[in-house]
Design a protein around this motif. Structure first.
Motif, PDB file in Angstrom:
ATOM      1  N   GLN A  56       0.827  -1.206   0.000  1.00 15.19           N
ATOM      2  CA  GLN A  56       0.000   0.000   0.000  1.00 15.19           C
ATOM      3  C   GLN A  56       0.865   1.261   0.000  1.00 15.19           C
ATOM      4  O   GLN A  56       0.512   2.278  -0.604  1.00 15.19           O
ATOM      5  CB  GLN A  56      -0.923   0.014   1.219  1.00 15.19           C
ATOM      6  CG  GLN A  56      -2.039  -1.029   1.173  1.00 15.19           C
ATOM      7  CD  GLN A  56      -2.833  -1.062   2.459  1.00 15.19           C
ATOM      8  OE1 GLN A  56      -2.914  -0.072   3.178  1.00 15.19           O
ATOM      9  NE2 GLN A  56      -3.426  -2.201   2.758  1.00 15.19           N
ATOM     10  N   GLU A  57       1.996   1.183   0.695  1.00 15.73           N
ATOM     11  CA  GLU A  57       2.907   2.327   0.784  1.00 15.73           C
ATOM     12  C   GLU A  57       3.936   2.332  -0.343  1.00 15.73           C
ATOM     13  O   GLU A  57       4.845   3.149  -0.339  1.00 15.73           O
ATOM     14  CB  GLU A  57       3.632   2.309   2.135  1.00 15.73           C
ATOM     15  CG  GLU A  57       2.706   2.425   3.335  1.00 15.73           C
ATOM     16  CD  GLU A  57       1.947   3.739   3.349  1.00 15.73           C
ATOM     17  OE1 GLU A  57       2.531   4.765   2.941  1.00 15.73           O
ATOM     18  OE2 GLU A  57       0.772   3.741   3.749  1.00 15.73           O
ATOM     19  N   ARG A  58       3.801   1.369  -1.277  1.00 18.27           N
ATOM     20  CA  ARG A  58       4.678   1.244  -2.445  1.00 18.27           C
ATOM     21  C   ARG A  58       6.128   0.941  -2.061  1.00 18.27           C
ATOM     22  O   ARG A  58       7.051   1.174  -2.836  1.00 18.27           O
ATOM     23  CB  ARG A  58       4.609   2.509  -3.312  1.00 18.27           C
ATOM     24  CG  ARG A  58       3.210   2.836  -3.790  1.00 18.27           C
ATOM     25  CD  ARG A  58       3.197   4.082  -4.649  1.00 18.27           C
ATOM     26  NE  ARG A  58       3.848   3.847  -5.938  1.00 18.27           N
ATOM     27  CZ  ARG A  58       4.213   4.830  -6.773  1.00 18.27           C
ATOM     28  NH1 ARG A  58       4.025   6.082  -6.433  1.00 18.27           N
ATOM     29  NH2 ARG A  58       4.783   4.547  -7.921  1.00 18.27           N
ATOM     30  N   VAL A  59       6.315   0.420  -0.855  1.00 14.23           N
ATOM     31  CA  VAL A  59       7.656   0.005  -0.426  1.00 14.23           C
ATOM     32  C   VAL A  59       8.007  -1.328  -1.083  1.00 14.23           C
ATOM     33  O   VAL A  59       9.174  -1.618  -1.357  1.00 14.23           O
ATOM     34  CB  VAL A  59       7.740  -0.087   1.108  1.00 14.23           C
ATOM     35  CG1 VAL A  59       9.064  -0.691   1.561  1.00 14.23           C
ATOM     36  CG2 VAL A  59       7.549   1.296   1.717  1.00 14.23           C
ATOM     37  N   VAL A  60       7.001  -2.159  -1.342  1.00 12.05           N
ATOM     38  CA  VAL A  60       7.176  -3.369  -2.144  1.00 12.05           C
ATOM     39  C   VAL A  60       6.111  -3.366  -3.228  1.00 12.05           C
ATOM     40  O   VAL A  60       5.115  -2.652  -3.137  1.00 12.05           O
ATOM     41  CB  VAL A  60       7.077  -4.672  -1.317  1.00 12.05           C
ATOM     42  CG1 VAL A  60       8.134  -4.716  -0.230  1.00 12.05           C
ATOM     43  CG2 VAL A  60       5.682  -4.854  -0.741  1.00 12.05           C
TER      44      VAL A  60
END
Length: 258
Positions: A56-60
Motif C-alpha cells: 500500500q505504501e509502495r515500499v514493495v
C-alpha cells in the motif's frame, strides 16, 4: 504496564518489518511469502499482512506473473534524503566521474555500516563490456576489495568478532593470513580483489579519510577480469588512490593529520 506491553509489541512489529525487507537482496530481488516466512521465522499469514501494508505504501510491489514481491519505488522516497545529504557522496561524485573517464572502468563509492560494505554511488564504464552492480549492493565477503579496506581500519577485536561469527565470510585464507593481508592494506591505503570473489571481476578500492583522519568510505574501480593484467592492475590501483586522496582532501583530510 499496558503502555509497556504496547511499546514492546510495537518494537516487535518494526523489527519484523525490517527483517522482511532484509530478505530482498541483489541475488534474490524477487521473493515469495513462503520463502520470506521460512527465512524470518514467522507464519505466512503474518508475512502476508506485513507485505500488504508495505505494498500500500509502495515500499514493495507484486510481480503479476509470479505473484512474488520485489522492492518498490516507495523506498526511494525514504532513502533519497539520506543519499542526498550524505556529504561524502556529494563530494565524491565529480571525482568518481573523473575516475571513470580516466580509466574507462566503473567507479564506485562504498560506505561501511559496521558489518557490511554498501554501494552508495556508481558511475558505470562507457565500454560495451563492463562490470556494474545495483545501487545499495551489500558486500560481506572478506576478500571483497571494499571490505578489506574497512576491516583494515576496524578495531582488531571487532574484526575478529565479525570473522568468527561468520558475518564476514572468509574462505581460501586462514585468519592469520587474512590479518597479514589487512596489515598490508593499511600500509599502502588500497586493497585488491583480483578475481577472488568472482572469476570475472577485478576490483581495486582505496581508503577515503575525513578531517579526523578516519576512514569514512572507499573509492573503488570495478573491471572485467580479462581486461586487467599486472600492468593494468597497477594503473588502476594508482588511479583509485589518487581519486580517494582528492575526495579525502575535499573532506578536510590533511596528510599531517595522522
Amino acid at each position: 504496564m499496558t503502555e509497556l506491553r504496547s511499546e514492546a509489541r510495537g518494537t516487535s512489529v518494526i523489527v519484523n518489518v525490517l527483517d522482511v525487507l532484509r530478505c530482498f537482496t541483489v541475488e534474490r530481488p524477487l521473493i515469495g511469502v513462503t520463502e520470506i516466512a521460512e527465512q524470518v521465522g514467522l507464519h505466512k499469514s503474518s508475512i502476508s499482512r506485513i507485505l500488504s501494508t508495505l505494498e500500500q505504501e509502495r515500499v514493495v510491489e507484486r510481480d503479476e506473473q509470479t505473484r512474488k514481491y520485489r522492492l518498490g519505488v516507495g523506498l526511494i522516497a525514504i532513502a533519497g534524503p539520506l543519499l542526498a545529504n550524505l556529504d561524502v557522496r556529494q563530494v565524491a561524485y565529480p571525482i568518481l566521474q573523473e575516475l571513470r573517464d580516466s580509466t574507462s572502468e566503473t567507479a564506485v563509492l562504498n560506505i561501511w555500516d559496521g558489518s557490511e560494505s554498501i554501494s552508495v554511488e556508481q558511475i558505470p564504464s562507457n565500454r560495451l563490456v563492463k562490470h556494474t552492480s545495483v545501487m545499495g549492493s551489500r558486500y560481506r565477503s572478506a576478500l571483497s576489495a571494499s571490505v578489506q579496506i574497512f576491516l583494515a581500519h576496524e578495531i582488531p577485536e571487532r574484526c575478529a568478532q565479525l570473522l568468527a561469527s561468520g558475518e564476514i565470510e572468509l574462505s581460501g585464507l586462514s585468519v592469520e593470513e587474512y590479518c597479514a593481508r589487512l596489515e598490508l592494506v593499511r600500509e599502502r591505503g588500497y586493497a585488491v580483489n583480483y578475481g577472488e570473489t568472482s572469476r570475472e571481476e577485478v576490483a581495486v578500492a582505496a581508503e577515503i579519510l575525513d578531517h579526523r583522519s578516519e576512514v569514512v568510505a572507499c573509492a573503488m574501480i570495478a573491471a572485467p577480469f580479462y581486461r586487467v593484467g599486472s600492468s593494468e592492475l597497477e594503473e588502476l590501483s594508482s588511479a583509485a588512490v589518487t581519486a580517494a586522496r582528492k575526495i579525502s582532501q575535499r573532506l578536510g583530510y590533511q596528510s599531517n593529520n595522522r
